[in-house]
Design a protein around this motif. Structure first.
Motif, mmCIF file in Angstrom:
data_model
loop_
_atom_site.group_PDB
_atom_site.id
_atom_site.type_symbol
_atom_site.label_atom_id
_atom_site.label_comp_id
_atom_site.label_asym_id
_atom_site.label_seq_id
_atom_site.Cartn_x
_atom_site.Cartn_y
_atom_site.Cartn_z
ATOM 1 N N LYS A 70 -37.261 7.416 27.109
ATOM 2 C CA LYS A 70 -37.585 5.994 27.224
ATOM 3 C C LYS A 70 -38.899 5.781 27.971
ATOM 4 N N ARG A 71 -39.102 6.529 29.049
ATOM 5 C CA ARG A 71 -40.346 6.372 29.815
ATOM 6 C C ARG A 71 -41.564 6.778 28.987
ATOM 7 N N ARG A 72 -41.417 7.844 28.254
ATOM 8 C CA ARG A 72 -42.562 8.346 27.482
ATOM 9 C C ARG A 72 -42.805 7.486 26.237
ATOM 10 N N LEU A 73 -41.745 6.962 25.637
ATOM 11 C CA LEU A 73 -41.925 6.084 24.487
ATOM 12 C C LEU A 73 -42.660 4.808 24.886
ATOM 13 N N HIS A 74 -42.478 4.379 26.113
ATOM 14 C CA HIS A 74 -43.217 3.211 26.590
ATOM 15 C C HIS A 74 -44.713 3.488 26.560
ATOM 16 N N GLU A 75 -45.114 4.674 26.989
ATOM 17 C CA GLU A 75 -46.535 5.030 26.960
ATOM 18 C C GLU A 75 -47.041 5.118 25.526
ATOM 19 N N GLN A 76 -46.213 5.650 24.635
ATOM 20 C CA GLN A 76 -46.606 5.719 23.230
ATOM 21 C C GLN A 76 -46.825 4.325 22.655
ATOM 22 N N ARG A 77 -45.963 3.401 23.003
ATOM 23 C CA ARG A 77 -46.111 2.027 22.506
ATOM 24 C C ARG A 77 -47.400 1.393 23.018
ATOM 25 N N GLU A 78 -47.751 1.668 24.272
ATOM 26 C CA GLU A 78 -48.987 1.131 24.829
ATOM 27 C C GLU A 78 -50.199 1.654 24.058
ATOM 28 N N TYR A 79 -50.169 2.925 23.729
ATOM 29 C CA TYR A 79 -51.274 3.500 22.957
ATOM 30 C C TYR A 79 -51.288 2.910 21.549
ATOM 31 N N GLY A 80 -50.109 2.704 20.988
ATOM 32 C CA GLY A 80 -50.030 2.076 19.672
ATOM 33 C C GLY A 80 -50.604 0.667 19.676
ATOM 34 N N LEU A 81 -50.378 -0.085 20.757
ATOM 35 C CA LEU A 81 -50.935 -1.428 20.872
ATOM 36 C C LEU A 81 -52.454 -1.389 20.959
ATOM 37 N N PHE A 82 -52.983 -0.351 21.614
ATOM 38 C CA PHE A 82 -54.436 -0.191 21.682
ATOM 39 C C PHE A 82 -55.014 -0.014 20.275
ATOM 40 N N TRP A 83 -54.373 0.830 19.468
ATOM 41 C CA TRP A 83 -54.828 1.035 18.092
ATOM 42 C C TRP A 83 -54.638 -0.223 17.251
ATOM 43 N N ARG A 84 -53.562 -0.923 17.489
ATOM 44 C CA ARG A 84 -53.337 -2.167 16.748
ATOM 45 C C ARG A 84 -54.474 -3.141 17.007
ATOM 46 N N GLY A 85 -54.926 -3.215 18.258
ATOM 47 C CA GLY A 85 -56.031 -4.096 18.583
ATOM 48 C C GLY A 85 -57.311 -3.700 17.858
ATOM 49 N N LEU A 86 -57.582 -2.393 17.787
ATOM 50 C CA LEU A 86 -58.784 -1.921 17.094
ATOM 51 C C LEU A 86 -58.756 -2.306 15.616
ATOM 52 N N VAL A 87 -57.619 -2.071 14.975
ATOM 53 C CA VAL A 87 -57.512 -2.362 13.543
ATOM 54 C C VAL A 87 -57.554 -3.868 13.298
ATOM 55 N N ASN A 88 -56.832 -4.627 14.104
ATOM 56 C CA ASN A 88 -56.820 -6.086 13.912
ATOM 57 C C ASN A 88 -58.208 -6.694 14.124
ATOM 58 N N ASP A 89 -58.942 -6.190 15.124
ATOM 59 C CA ASP A 89 -60.298 -6.702 15.367
ATOM 60 C C ASP A 89 -61.204 -6.429 14.169
ATOM 61 N N ALA A 90 -61.078 -5.218 13.598
ATOM 62 C CA ALA A 90 -61.895 -4.879 12.433
ATOM 63 C C ALA A 90 -61.495 -5.716 11.224
ATOM 64 N N HIS A 91 -60.202 -6.029 11.110
ATOM 65 C CA HIS A 91 -59.720 -6.921 10.057
ATOM 66 C C HIS A 91 -60.362 -8.303 10.189
ATOM 67 N N GLU A 92 -60.239 -8.861 11.389
ATOM 68 C CA GLU A 92 -60.693 -10.234 11.615
ATOM 69 C C GLU A 92 -62.202 -10.362 11.473
ATOM 70 N N SER A 93 -62.928 -9.307 11.771
ATOM 71 C CA SER A 93 -64.387 -9.353 11.654
ATOM 72 C C SER A 93 -64.855 -9.160 10.222
ATOM 73 N N GLY A 94 -63.923 -8.806 9.324
ATOM 74 C CA GLY A 94 -64.281 -8.580 7.927
ATOM 75 C C GLY A 94 -64.958 -7.252 7.668
ATOM 76 N N GLU A 95 -64.867 -6.324 8.634
ATOM 77 C CA GLU A 95 -65.537 -5.027 8.475
ATOM 78 C C GLU A 95 -64.674 -4.009 7.737
ATOM 79 N N ILE A 96 -63.390 -4.274 7.630
ATOM 80 C CA ILE A 96 -62.526 -3.423 6.814
ATOM 81 C C ILE A 96 -61.721 -4.329 5.892
ATOM 82 N N ARG A 97 -61.207 -3.754 4.833
ATOM 83 C CA ARG A 97 -60.511 -4.550 3.830
ATOM 84 C C ARG A 97 -59.256 -5.187 4.418
#
Length: 428
Positions: free
Chosen positions: A116-143
């Motif tokens: 449970k403790r380690r999965l929390h860290e994994q989720r935090e890293y996943g949220l970081f990647w989600r932000g990167l992809v969503n930002d690129a989506h919103e900027s129109g730089e990726i499909r």
């Protein structure tokens, strides 16, 4: 500190190859070339050691990637940030492959409070990647027609599979060249002619559907495996996935299959015999469906459609036999060399079939010829096999829709047509 670091590196390798239940502190001490007393000084218990291995592995990747992205200039585009994250994650994975592979294989085997403790860290890293992809989506730089969550998980799956097969060599592909191929594949895509939207798979899905009926009927007619053996294999897939290879006893499998332990020996001579048959069954299910699906295509099917069909069949097979695939992914690096050699021929034959279809598409001028077919094949199968760890039937996409997303990603790339052209020019 040097001794502690050596112990952690040795522990990561040992957990990767033996699983959590199969690893003893004496094994780690021997691998670290240190006295048991020295190991106990740093880590009094296996639980403390495994949690530190998981924590260090996560921090090495998560912290390193975050720092690399944060170091970019303020005028860096969203796509630049995403590319930098991919590059950094691959660097960390190639440098700390034992930690990455150990985390994947044992996170479901460690005590619940640690998980449970380690999965929390994994989720935090996943949220970081989600932000990167969503930002690129919103900027129109990726499909924007690719699902952001699916895109993120497919990328991470492909990257996290790398330690299991890629070995940089002087006379082969360097780490730098490999990273360039990875980014080119997923950012620009394979196809010469790009699709204007999500890539339709009507013909491919129809072929797979027809093949599923054929394969099932053939199995019912020809498969002489007794129902008891099939029930044991189903139970074994579940237990091996949960406990790892070394941590699984035949008594555990018998309990999962609902039979007496003694009855196991009527079908399987040993644990090695059982795991060999499990791995062969996992490969055969996917191999049969892939080949039959391609054969079900009309004679007029293009080389690209044939290759697209094998991708689609592989994904649907993986999701329909998820327990077998997940067990295979988690224990393949932990089985004995003897058992591995008895199953590796099937794996090679299947991957050779993939490469043959890919080369046909290259020869036909339908797929780019500047990427290594072996690298392309291993990245795709790695991403597809990883789906069993994150895909949920309760999500927004059914398996067929996920197949369309994956085909669009690998053939047309993440970037839009204009951005893709800019990337190609910059690479050149």
């Amino acid at each position: 500190m040097a001794t502690r670091a050596r112990i952690l590196d040795s522990a990561a390798h040992t957990f990767r190859t033996k699983g959590y239940a199969g690893t003893r502190l004496s094994d780690v001490a021997a691998a670290a070339d240190t006295q048991a007393g020295s190991l106990y000084y740093h880590f009094p218990s296996r639980e403390e050691l495994v949690e530190e291995v998981l924590r260090v592995g996560q921090e090495r990747t998560s912290g390193y990637v975050r720092r690399r992205v944060a170091a970019l200039s303020d005028d860096a585009s969203c796509l630049d940030r995403l590319r930098e994250a991919i590059d950094a994650h691959l660097d960390s994975t190639l440098e700390s492959g034992d930690y990455t592979a150990a985390t994947i294989r044992i996170i479901g085997q460690v005590p619940e409070e640690i998980r449970k403790r380690r999965l929390h860290e994994q989720r935090e890293y996943g949220l970081f990647w989600r932000g990167l992809v969503n930002d690129a989506h919103e900027s129109g730089e990726i499909r924007t027609d690719l699902d952001s969550s699916v895109l993120r998980m497919l990328l991470l799956g492909a990257m996290n599979s790398v330690p299991d097969w890629f070995r940089p060599r002087r006379d082969g592909l360097s780490a730098a060249a490999f990273k360039q191929q990875f980014e080119s594949l997923f950012l620009e895509g394979l196809a010469i002619t790009k699709s204007s939207g999500l890539r339709p798979l009507d013909g491919e899905l129809e072929a797979v559907k027809s093949a599923e009926s054929t394969v099932l009927l053939s199995a019912e007619r020809q498969d002489d495996m007794a129902d008891g053996a099939k029930r044991i294999l189903d139970g074994a897939a579940k237990v091996f996935r949960q406990n790892g290879y070394a941590g699984t006893r035949l008594a555990d499998v018998a309990a999962a299959a609902g039979i007496q332990t003694g009855s196991m020996y009527y079908y399987f001579d040993s644990r090695e015999h059982l795991v060999r048959e499990l791995l062969l069954a996992a490969w055969k299910r996917t191999d049969d469906l892939a080949r039959t699906s391609v054969n079900a295509l009309p004679a007029t099917a293009s080389a690209l459609e044939r290759f697209s069909t094998v991708l689609t069949a592989h994904l649907l097979s993986v999701l329909r036999s998820s327990m077998y695939t997940s067990a295979l992914v988690r224990i393949l690096g932990q089985i004995s060399d003897v058992v591995r050699e008895q199953t590796v021929a099937n794996q090679r034959a299947y991957l050779d079939y993939w490469r043959g279809l890919l080369n046909e598409a290259i020869t036909a001028g339908e797929v780019r010829d500047d990427l290594d077919p072996m690298v392309v094949t291993m990245l795709m199968t790695g991403a597809l096999n990883w789906t069993v760890e994150w895909y949920s039937a309760d999500g927004d996409l059914n398996p067929e829709q996920l197949a369309i997303q994956f085909s669009t990603l690998v053939f047309d790339g993440i970037a839009g047509e204009l951005t893709s052209a800019k990337i190609s020019a910059a690479t050149a």
